[in-house]
Design a protein around this motif. Structure first.
Motif, PDB file in Angstrom:
ATOM      1  N   SER A 213     -17.579   8.769  -0.929  1.00 11.29           N
ATOM      2  CA  SER A 213     -18.237   9.164   0.315  1.00 11.29           C
ATOM      3  C   SER A 213     -17.288   9.986   1.176  1.00 11.29           C
ATOM      4  CB  SER A 213     -18.685   7.916   1.082  1.00 11.29           C
ATOM      5  OG  SER A 213     -19.157   8.267   2.356  1.00 11.29           O
ATOM      6  N   SER A 214     -17.853  10.962   1.868  1.00 13.79           N
ATOM      7  CA  SER A 214     -17.038  11.783   2.761  1.00 13.79           C
ATOM      8  C   SER A 214     -16.734  11.051   4.067  1.00 13.79           C
ATOM      9  CB  SER A 214     -17.769  13.097   3.067  1.00 13.79           C
ATOM     10  OG  SER A 214     -19.033  12.842   3.651  1.00 13.79           O
ATOM     11  N   ASN A 215     -17.505   9.982   4.322  1.00  9.44           N
ATOM     12  CA  ASN A 215     -17.277   9.189   5.532  1.00  9.44           C
ATOM     13  C   ASN A 215     -16.223   8.129   5.245  1.00  9.44           C
ATOM     14  OD1 ASN A 215     -19.345  10.603   6.877  1.00  9.44           O
ATOM     15  ND2 ASN A 215     -20.901   9.236   6.026  1.00  9.44           N
ATOM     16  N   MET A 216     -14.973   8.487   5.431  1.00  4.20           N
ATOM     17  CA  MET A 216     -13.873   7.590   5.117  1.00  4.20           C
ATOM     18  C   MET A 216     -13.229   7.096   6.405  1.00  4.20           C
ATOM     19  SD  MET A 216     -10.679   8.234   2.530  1.00  4.20           S
ATOM     20  CE  MET A 216     -10.238   9.756   3.369  1.00  4.20           C
ATOM     21  N   THR A 217     -12.950   5.796   6.444  1.00  5.17           N
ATOM     22  CA  THR A 217     -12.336   5.190   7.613  1.00  5.17           C
ATOM     23  C   THR A 217     -10.956   4.668   7.246  1.00  5.17           C
ATOM     24  OG1 THR A 217     -14.497   4.515   8.457  1.00  5.17           O
ATOM     25  CG2 THR A 217     -12.567   3.416   9.382  1.00  5.17           C
ATOM     26  N   THR A 218      -9.994   4.962   8.069  1.00  3.52           N
ATOM     27  CA  THR A 218      -8.635   4.465   7.871  1.00  3.52           C
ATOM     28  C   THR A 218      -8.411   3.267   8.779  1.00  3.52           C
ATOM     29  OG1 THR A 218      -7.827   6.677   7.343  1.00  3.52           O
ATOM     30  CG2 THR A 218      -6.185   5.033   7.981  1.00  3.52           C
ATOM     31  N   ILE A 219      -7.954   2.168   8.189  1.00  6.03           N
ATOM     32  CA  ILE A 219      -7.681   0.971   8.973  1.00  6.03           C
ATOM     33  C   ILE A 219      -6.222   0.574   8.803  1.00  6.03           C
ATOM     34  CG2 ILE A 219     -10.045   0.130   8.763  1.00  6.03           C
ATOM     35  CD1 ILE A 219      -8.897  -1.943   6.729  1.00  6.03           C
ATOM     36  N   THR A 220      -5.676  -0.074   9.803  1.00  4.04           N
ATOM     37  CA  THR A 220      -4.316  -0.601   9.748  1.00  4.04           C
ATOM     38  C   THR A 220      -4.386  -2.076  10.122  1.00  4.04           C
ATOM     39  OG1 THR A 220      -3.416   1.536  10.397  1.00  4.04           O
ATOM     40  CG2 THR A 220      -1.955  -0.364  10.569  1.00  4.04           C
ATOM     41  N   PRO A 221      -4.384  -2.970   9.142  1.00  7.66           N
ATOM     42  CA  PRO A 221      -4.539  -4.401   9.434  1.00  7.66           C
ATOM     43  C   PRO A 221      -3.239  -5.030   9.940  1.00  7.66           C
ATOM     44  CG  PRO A 221      -4.291  -4.080   7.088  1.00  7.66           C
ATOM     45  CD  PRO A 221      -4.300  -2.706   7.704  1.00  7.66           C
ATOM     46  N   LYS A 222      -2.719  -4.483  11.010  1.00  5.55           N
ATOM     47  CA  LYS A 222      -1.456  -4.961  11.555  1.00  5.55           C
ATOM     48  C   LYS A 222      -1.722  -5.981  12.650  1.00  5.55           C
ATOM     49  CE  LYS A 222       3.091  -3.273  12.990  1.00  5.55           C
ATOM     50  NZ  LYS A 222       3.910  -2.076  13.277  1.00  5.55           N
ATOM     51  N   VAL A 223      -0.917  -7.027  12.676  1.00  8.03           N
ATOM     52  CA  VAL A 223      -1.018  -8.034  13.723  1.00  8.03           C
ATOM     53  C   VAL A 223       0.241  -7.983  14.576  1.00  8.03           C
ATOM     54  CG1 VAL A 223      -2.524  -9.513  12.374  1.00  8.03           C
ATOM     55  CG2 VAL A 223      -0.061  -9.830  12.223  1.00  8.03           C
ATOM     56  N   GLN A 224       0.197  -8.645  15.710  1.00  7.54           N
ATOM     57  CA  GLN A 224       1.260  -8.524  16.698  1.00  7.54           C
ATOM     58  C   GLN A 224       2.612  -8.985  16.157  1.00  7.54           C
ATOM     59  OE1 GLN A 224       0.314 -10.470  20.351  1.00  7.54           O
ATOM     60  NE2 GLN A 224       2.061  -9.644  21.467  1.00  7.54           N
ATOM     61  N   ASP A 226       3.753  -8.740  13.143  1.00  7.08           N
ATOM     62  CA  ASP A 226       4.275  -7.964  12.012  1.00  7.08           C
ATOM     63  C   ASP A 226       5.538  -7.232  12.435  1.00  7.08           C
ATOM     64  OD1 ASP A 226       2.280  -8.779  10.363  1.00  7.08           O
ATOM     65  OD2 ASP A 226       1.093  -6.954  10.511  1.00  7.08           O
ATOM     66  N   SER A 227       6.580  -7.358  11.627  1.00  8.31           N
ATOM     67  CA  SER A 227       7.853  -6.701  11.932  1.00  8.31           C
ATOM     68  C   SER A 227       7.989  -5.366  11.223  1.00  8.31           C
ATOM     69  CB  SER A 227       9.016  -7.610  11.538  1.00  8.31           C
ATOM     70  OG  SER A 227       8.943  -7.944  10.160  1.00  8.31           O
ATOM     71  N   ASP A 247      -0.033  -8.418   2.415  1.00 11.31           N
ATOM     72  CA  ASP A 247       0.870  -7.459   3.039  1.00 11.31           C
ATOM     73  C   ASP A 247       2.284  -7.835   2.610  1.00 11.31           C
ATOM     74  OD1 ASP A 247       2.442  -5.906   4.672  1.00 11.31           O
ATOM     75  OD2 ASP A 247       1.333  -6.331   6.515  1.00 11.31           O
ATOM     76  N   ARG A 248       2.817  -7.079   1.644  1.00  9.07           N
ATOM     77  CA  ARG A 248       4.091  -7.453   1.031  1.00  9.07           C
ATOM     78  C   ARG A 248       5.234  -7.519   2.044  1.00  9.07           C
ATOM     79  NH1 ARG A 248       7.562  -3.512  -2.694  1.00  9.07           N
ATOM     80  NH2 ARG A 248       7.855  -2.688  -0.591  1.00  9.07           N
ATOM     81  N   ASP A 249       5.481  -6.423   2.760  1.00  9.15           N
ATOM     82  CA  ASP A 249       6.677  -6.341   3.597  1.00  9.15           C
ATOM     83  C   ASP A 249       6.640  -7.317   4.764  1.00  9.15           C
ATOM     84  OD1 ASP A 249       7.515  -4.432   1.858  1.00  9.15           O
ATOM     85  OD2 ASP A 249       7.160  -2.723   3.173  1.00  9.15           O
ATOM     86  N   ILE A 263      -8.872 -11.482  11.391  1.00  6.22           N
ATOM     87  CA  ILE A 263      -9.321 -12.675  12.109  1.00  6.22           C
ATOM     88  C   ILE A 263      -8.460 -13.892  11.787  1.00  6.22           C
ATOM     89  CG2 ILE A 263     -11.701 -11.890  12.332  1.00  6.22           C
ATOM     90  CD1 ILE A 263     -12.428 -13.607   9.912  1.00  6.22           C
ATOM     91  N   PHE A 264      -7.642 -13.799  10.736  1.00  2.79           N
ATOM     92  CA  PHE A 264      -6.759 -14.914  10.390  1.00  2.79           C
ATOM     93  C   PHE A 264      -5.673 -14.395   9.454  1.00  2.79           C
ATOM     94  CE2 PHE A 264      -5.321 -18.848   8.483  1.00  2.79           C
ATOM     95  CZ  PHE A 264      -5.460 -19.773   9.504  1.00  2.79           C
ATOM     96  N   TYR A 265      -4.507 -14.990   9.574  1.00  3.26           N
ATOM     97  CA  TYR A 265      -3.441 -14.653   8.624  1.00  3.26           C
ATOM     98  C   TYR A 265      -2.551 -15.872   8.422  1.00  3.26           C
ATOM     99  CZ  TYR A 265      -0.392 -14.061  12.720  1.00  3.26           C
ATOM    100  OH  TYR A 265       0.311 -14.274  13.872  1.00  3.26           O
ATOM    101  N   LEU A 266      -1.825 -15.846   7.317  1.00  5.40           N
ATOM    102  CA  LEU A 266      -0.949 -16.957   6.949  1.00  5.40           C
ATOM    103  C   LEU A 266       0.365 -16.379   6.442  1.00  5.40           C
ATOM    104  CD1 LEU A 266      -1.565 -20.034   7.003  1.00  5.40           C
ATOM    105  CD2 LEU A 266      -1.919 -19.900   4.535  1.00  5.40           C
ATOM    106  N   HIS A 267       1.464 -16.988   6.869  1.00  7.25           N
ATOM    107  CA  HIS A 267       2.771 -16.554   6.404  1.00  7.25           C
ATOM    108  C   HIS A 267       3.007 -17.022   4.968  1.00  7.25           C
ATOM    109  CE1 HIS A 267       4.400 -14.986  10.205  1.00  7.25           C
ATOM    110  NE2 HIS A 267       3.689 -15.942  10.790  1.00  7.25           N
TER     111      HIS A 267
END
Length: 436
Positions: A213-224, A226-227, A247-249, A263-267
């Protein structure tokens, strides 16, 4: 120029029949008639090399089509057998789920039985105690009556009290008669009975072209917290349109809603390298550093992530794919097959030339697709590890991941070339460049 045969032409001249077989050539409304000998002469002088070449090419195409269709019979049979194997696994899972429900139900019934039995035993003990007291009282009354009539009043009062207690026990027996019943959930049987099959049968074409699709959205799933910049190494979409990624790094596993908001993340304990869906609510994640090599399992429920268990291995853990109740784990230069308990079943493939020669995997219809990032290749293996084919292309540089859609299309991602190529089911040729 169209051509047709005319019947023999007969003319009468001095009672002699002269016969000629002729060809008629038509051009628009005009026609010319020529003797067949003239046409034959033209054919003798023409060069038939091109016609021979065309015939040979057509024969090759026909043979190729026949070979492909024969091969398709085998892959069709493989897909059928894979589905049968999946049904066996599903049956086992259904049996396991039923066994778990049955076990929980029996445990609750047994707990209730014990509770009621204890209550009944209390009544039994009361009865035994009361009977003993009544017997002793009766003996005392008999003795008093015979020896000292002045004590009869006291004995009478005591007997009335004990008889009253006995009557209370009798009333409790009538009120507290315990039985058990189980209200079986009718919706379970109704649901199973209402189903006509375990799934919808359908055909698919692994070579059907996917149009981006030509309708492409870029997202950055970064949380506060994240280092580092996000380094997504594995991602999967669940049936409820939630997305799970690693998210490897930043050493995190993240859950995104259908709008792709975190909406949720785990270390995680260390770097995550890949992710594979294990069931409708469970994923497996490879974790790896110089000291820890393992796969951690997480449950995705009610908008949260819960760690379930972990398996650890003596080799590096880069890619992971779950298929047919087995884990397929890559170390960077080898592919292993493991049971879900962590038992190594087989080393399927190995290439020690570089570090990332066996990097990520995907499995479909009796084939294992493996990315060789170091040498810019996509490798196709049989399920026993036999090498079937190797694909290279100038548009595929540094392939980091490979994916097979539900329809069987094979997609390989070239990180250094910024491309996504669609490869045919045999892993031998590019069918489409989805985008860069």
């Amino acid at each position: 120029m169209p051509r047709c045969n005319l019947p023999e032409l007969k003319t009468r001249n001095n009672d002699i029949y002269i016969r000629y077989r002729v060809y008629a050539f038509f051009t628009g409304n005009a026609a010319s008639v020529r003797l067949i000998s003239e046409v034959t002469e033209d054919l003798k002088t023409s060069n038939l090399t091109n016609i021979t070449y065309d015939i040979t090419a057509i024969i090759q195409l026909i043979n190729k089509l026949q070979t492909d269709r024969v091969a398709n019979i085998r892959t069709l049979q493989n897909s059928y057998e894979n589905i049968l194997a999946e049904l066996v696994i599903m049956q086992q899972k259904i049996n396991d789920a039923y066994d778990k429900l049955e076990k929980n139900t029996i445990e609750k019934l047994n707990s209730l039985r014990i509770e009621l039995s204890d209550s009944i035993q209390v009544d039994i003990n009361k009865c035994m105690k009361q009977a003993d007291e009544m017997k002793s009282l009766n003996d005392i009354v008999q003795e008093i009556v015979q020896k000292d009539e002045s004590l009869s009043f006291i004995a009478h009062q005591k007997c009335c009290k004990e008889l009253s207690a006995s009557n209370e026990l009798e009333k409790e027996r009538e009120v507290h008669e315990y039985l058990m019943k189980l209200d079986i959930r009718p919706d379970i049987l109704h649901l199973v009975s209402s189903l006509s099959s375990l799934g919808e049968s359908a055909q698919y074409n692994p070579n059907k072209i996917i149009k981006a699709s030509s309708n492409m959205t870029t997202i950055t799933p970064k949380v506060q917290k994240d280092s580092s910049e996000c380094s997504i190494r594995g991602i999967c979409l669940f049936a409820n349109n939630t997305t799970v990624l690693v998210d490897r790094d930043n050493k995190k596993i993240k859950l995104l809603d259908k709008e792709l908001n975190v909406i949720f993340y785990l270390h995680l304990s260390t770097f995550a390298w890949d992710l594979s869906q294990v069931s409708f609510d469970e994923v497996a994640v490879t974790i790896d550093n110089d000291k820890i090599h393992g796969v951690e399992f997480f449950l995705i429920k009610n908008g949260s992530i819960l760690k379930k268990m972990a398996l650890y291995f003596p080799h590096r853990c880069r890619g992971v794919t779950f298929s047919m109740s087995y884990l397929y784990i890559t170390s960077g230069n080898a592919l292993y097959q493991y049971s879900m308990t962590g038992q190594q079943l087989k080393k399927l493939y190995e290439d020690t030339a570089r570090e990332f020669t066996v990097y990520k995997t995907a499995i479909c219809v009796g084939k294992i697709y493996v990315t060789n990032s170091s040498h810019h290749k996509l490798i196709t293996l049989a399920m026993d590890g036999t090498l079937l084919s190797t694909f290279t292309d100038q548009e595929l540089i540094g392939p980091k991941d490979v994916h097979v859609t539900f329809a069987g299309q094979v997609l390989v991602c070239g990180q250094d070339s910024n491309t996504i190529l669609q490869i045919d089911g045999d892993g031998q040729r590019e069918t489409y460049n989805i985008g860069d």
